[in-house]
Design an enzyme around this catalytic site. Sequence first.
Site, short mmCIF file in Angstrom:
data_model
loop_
_atom_site.label_atom_id
_atom_site.label_comp_id
_atom_site.label_asym_id
_atom_site.label_seq_id
_atom_site.Cartn_x
_atom_site.Cartn_y
_atom_site.Cartn_z
N ASP A 1 0.81 -1.22 0.00
CA ASP A 1 0.00 0.00 0.00
C ASP A 1 0.84 1.27 0.00
O ASP A 1 0.44 2.30 0.56
CB ASP A 1 -0.97 0.02 1.20
CG ASP A 1 -1.86 -1.21 1.21
OD1 ASP A 1 -2.20 -1.69 0.11
OD2 ASP A 1 -2.20 -1.69 2.30
N LYS B 1 1.84 2.04 -5.11
CA LYS B 1 2.41 1.47 -6.35
C LYS B 1 1.51 1.75 -7.54
O LYS B 1 1.97 2.09 -8.63
CB LYS B 1 2.59 -0.06 -6.19
CG LYS B 1 3.58 -0.46 -5.12
CD LYS B 1 3.63 -1.96 -4.94
CE LYS B 1 2.39 -2.56 -4.32
NZ LYS B 1 2.13 -2.19 -2.92
N LYS C 1 -0.59 4.15 -8.09
CA LYS C 1 -0.48 5.55 -8.52
C LYS C 1 0.81 5.79 -9.31
O LYS C 1 0.80 6.45 -10.35
CB LYS C 1 -0.54 6.43 -7.25
CG LYS C 1 0.11 7.79 -7.35
CD LYS C 1 -0.80 8.81 -7.97
CE LYS C 1 -0.03 10.05 -8.38
NZ LYS C 1 -0.18 11.19 -7.55
N GLY D 1 -4.45 -4.44 -3.81
CA GLY D 1 -5.45 -3.40 -4.08
C GLY D 1 -4.68 -2.16 -4.49
O GLY D 1 -4.06 -1.50 -3.65
N HIS D 2 -4.65 -1.88 -5.78
CA HIS D 2 -3.87 -0.74 -6.30
C HIS D 2 -4.84 0.34 -6.76
O HIS D 2 -5.65 0.12 -7.66
CB HIS D 2 -2.98 -1.19 -7.46
CG HIS D 2 -1.95 -2.22 -7.04
ND1 HIS D 2 -1.11 -2.84 -7.92
CD2 HIS D 2 -1.64 -2.71 -5.81
CE1 HIS D 2 -0.32 -3.67 -7.25
NE2 HIS D 2 -0.63 -3.62 -5.97
N GLN E 1 2.03 -6.15 -3.18
CA GLN E 1 2.50 -6.23 -1.79
C GLN E 1 3.79 -5.40 -1.65
O GLN E 1 3.96 -4.45 -2.39
CB GLN E 1 2.71 -7.69 -1.34
CG GLN E 1 1.41 -8.47 -1.18
CD GLN E 1 0.82 -8.95 -2.49
OE1 GLN E 1 1.49 -9.62 -3.25
NE2 GLN E 1 -0.42 -8.61 -2.75
P1 GDP Z 1 -0.76 0.26 -3.56
O1 GDP Z 1 -1.38 -1.03 -3.11
O2 GDP Z 1 0.71 0.31 -3.27
O3 GDP Z 1 -1.06 0.58 -4.99
O4 GDP Z 1 -1.43 1.40 -2.68
P2 GDP Z 1 -3.00 1.53 -2.29
O5 GDP Z 1 -3.75 1.94 -3.49
O6 GDP Z 1 -3.45 0.34 -1.56
O7 GDP Z 1 -2.92 2.68 -1.21
C1 GDP Z 1 -2.44 3.95 -1.52
C2 GDP Z 1 -3.55 4.98 -1.22
O8 GDP Z 1 -2.99 6.28 -1.18
C3 GDP Z 1 -4.62 5.04 -2.30
O9 GDP Z 1 -5.84 5.38 -1.71
C4 GDP Z 1 -4.14 6.17 -3.23
O10 GDP Z 1 -5.22 6.81 -3.90
C5 GDP Z 1 -3.52 7.10 -2.23
N1 GDP Z 1 -2.35 7.87 -2.70
C6 GDP Z 1 -1.36 7.48 -3.55
N2 GDP Z 1 -0.42 8.44 -3.65
C7 GDP Z 1 -0.81 9.45 -2.85
C8 GDP Z 1 -0.24 10.71 -2.48
O11 GDP Z 1 0.83 11.09 -2.90
N3 GDP Z 1 -0.95 11.46 -1.59
C9 GDP Z 1 -2.14 11.08 -1.07
N4 GDP Z 1 -2.74 11.89 -0.21
N5 GDP Z 1 -2.70 9.91 -1.38
C10 GDP Z 1 -2.04 9.10 -2.24
P1 IMO Z 2 -0.89 -4.27 -2.22
O1 IMO Z 2 -0.42 -4.86 -3.52
C1 IMO Z 2 -0.89 -4.61 2.14
C2 IMO Z 2 -0.78 -8.68 3.78
C3 IMO Z 2 -2.00 -9.17 4.54
C4 IMO Z 2 -1.33 -10.12 5.52
C5 IMO Z 2 -0.22 -10.75 4.68
C6 IMO Z 2 -0.60 -12.10 4.07
O2 IMO Z 2 -2.16 -3.54 -2.30
O3 IMO Z 2 0.22 -3.50 -1.58
P2 IMO Z 2 -2.18 -12.81 2.05
O4 IMO Z 2 -3.64 -12.57 1.82
O5 IMO Z 2 -1.29 -12.25 0.99
O6 IMO Z 2 -1.86 -14.25 2.34
O7 IMO Z 2 -1.87 -12.00 3.42
O8 IMO Z 2 0.05 -9.82 3.64
N1 IMO Z 2 -1.07 -8.18 2.40
C7 IMO Z 2 -1.05 -6.89 2.06
N2 IMO Z 2 -0.88 -5.77 2.80
N3 IMO Z 2 -1.07 -4.50 0.80
C8 IMO Z 2 -1.21 -5.61 0.04
O9 IMO Z 2 -1.22 -5.56 -1.31
C9 IMO Z 2 -1.26 -6.88 0.67
N4 IMO Z 2 -1.43 -8.14 0.22
C10 IMO Z 2 -1.30 -8.94 1.29
O10 IMO Z 2 -2.66 -8.10 5.19
O11 IMO Z 2 -0.71 -9.38 6.54
MG MG Z 3 -2.87 -1.69 -1.80
#
Ligand code: GDP
Ligand code: IMO
Ligand code: MG
Length: 440
Positions: free
Chosen positions: A14, A17, A19, A41-42, A226
């Site tokens: 999270d 990535k 973005k 979840g991207h 991840q």
């Molecule tokens: P990922 O799994 O690495 O793609 O990240 P996620 O999408 O799970 O979580 C990142 C969250 O931060 C999302 O809700 C994005 O919309 C938000 N986000 C990404 N970059 C920025 C930023 O620079 N500033 C803010 N405020 N939010 C951001």
């Molecule tokens: P993105 O790609 C954050 C975490 C789960 C748990 C561990 C194992 O959006 O960054 P799993 O279901 O993979 O067997 O769970 O890994 N986890 C993540 N945490 N972002 C993710 O994906 C994750 N995918 C798995 O919360 O701790």
């Molecule tokens: Mg994510």
Amino acid sequence: MHSMSVVIGGQWGDEGKGKIVDCLVPEVDVVIRYQGGANAGHTVKVGEKKFVLHLLPTGILHEKVRCLLGGGMVVDTWALLEELDELKANGVDADSRVYLASSAHLVLPFHRRIDELREKSLQRKNIGTTGRGIGPTYEDKMSRMGLRVGDLLLPDENLRRLVIEKVLRANQYLAARFDAPAMAAEAIGSEIVEHAQRLRPMIVDSFDFLAPVRAGAWRALLEGAQGTLLDIDHGSYPFVTSSNCTVGGALTGTGLPPQLIDRVTLVLKAYCTRVGNGPFPTELHGEEAEALRQAGHEFGATTGRPRRPGWFDAVAARYAAEINGATEIALTKLDVLTGLEQVKVCTAYTLDDKTIDSFPADAAQLERCKPVYTELPGWSVDFSAIKDYRELPENARAYVATLEKLIGCRVRYVSTGPQREQFIDRDQAASVQNRSLGTA
Ligand code: GDP
Ligand code: IMO
Ligand code: MG
């Protein structure tokens, strides 16, 4: 121009990535996810619309880009079809640009059930998985019992029978291990056949499909899911996911050769979060944690769970940079720290009365690590619309410079908000401002 870039999360997932990949996609021809499954979840925000991608590479939001679900992935066809339909409903026609590597493994409903029951049986010692069946599917892969995407090409009746056989075997395990009721083998077999009918045109032999990348005709971007600290080998085992999120996974999960990699972008959030259980040295608690969670909207993009927030951990980030051979950093969510009087960065740990500055991947040791902080002055000016790095508040730039020094790698990109346009490329400030940002 890069021939092959890898974008990797440098923390516990999270990091933003999705973005960053979205911002880099206009430079490439194909985007490949190389590991993981619907646990990811991207998120990408485009105007008023918010897209959350679980299985599809983020490149799908750009009209001309091909997207491959690589062989290192575990693909849940129920989740994939839902994602394709949702995109279609939002005006993105993905079907013609999605390719599925025949060697990727299939997640079946019993994998999800086993994941859920195993977590329950572990009670308080559970990992806190996303419940998407990731671990059990990779287990079947490694024990050579899994079903692969390529099996969807079997004639309908053969496929149906193969799936039924797998479900019946899983039912024996569910009954013996958890005293759980049997799953409906016939129904699952028929559903998979229906899925196959829609997905067959997308299935490719990924070695053949990626020939233009090897020949230098296509530029590729390999999208990690991840993060480094959740890597099965290099993370804090057992509180990890079941795949290699790090650069090695990008090679095995695509079959592309290492010499082609000319850029490794490590995505780091300006603070840390973790979702699920496991050690987290810089974790915040109470009001401070809640304030950061609210400011950064830190709730899981896949499960909606509140994320655990903490200060930036430079020890862990340096480890991630070194493990992956990072050539540059993309720093996200710097804007979230705006308004704080002071910002802390962890520069070392104390472990059993000794000060260490290396990251122990052993979970028990990491659990005992206490952070050593350096404090930096905060900033209060809103910079979320700024495109030129030099216009950031001085203290924000000093924060970035401190991270660069501690990690030993340059921050090239700074993300200043969730929207596509809220992105600074320190090397190309002017051209980024003017470039076309694709479709969607
Ligand atoms: P990922 O799994 O690495 O793609 O990240 P996620 O999408 O799970 O979580 C990142 C969250 O931060 C999302 O809700 C994005 O919309 C938000 N986000 C990404 N970059 C920025 C930023 O620079 N500033 C803010 N405020 N939010 C951001
Ligand atoms: P993105 O790609 C954050 C975490 C789960 C748990 C561990 C194992 O959006 O960054 P799993 O279901 O993979 O067997 O769970 O890994 N986890 C993540 N945490 N972002 C993710 O994906 C994750 N995918 C798995 O919360 O701790
Ligand atoms: Mg994510």
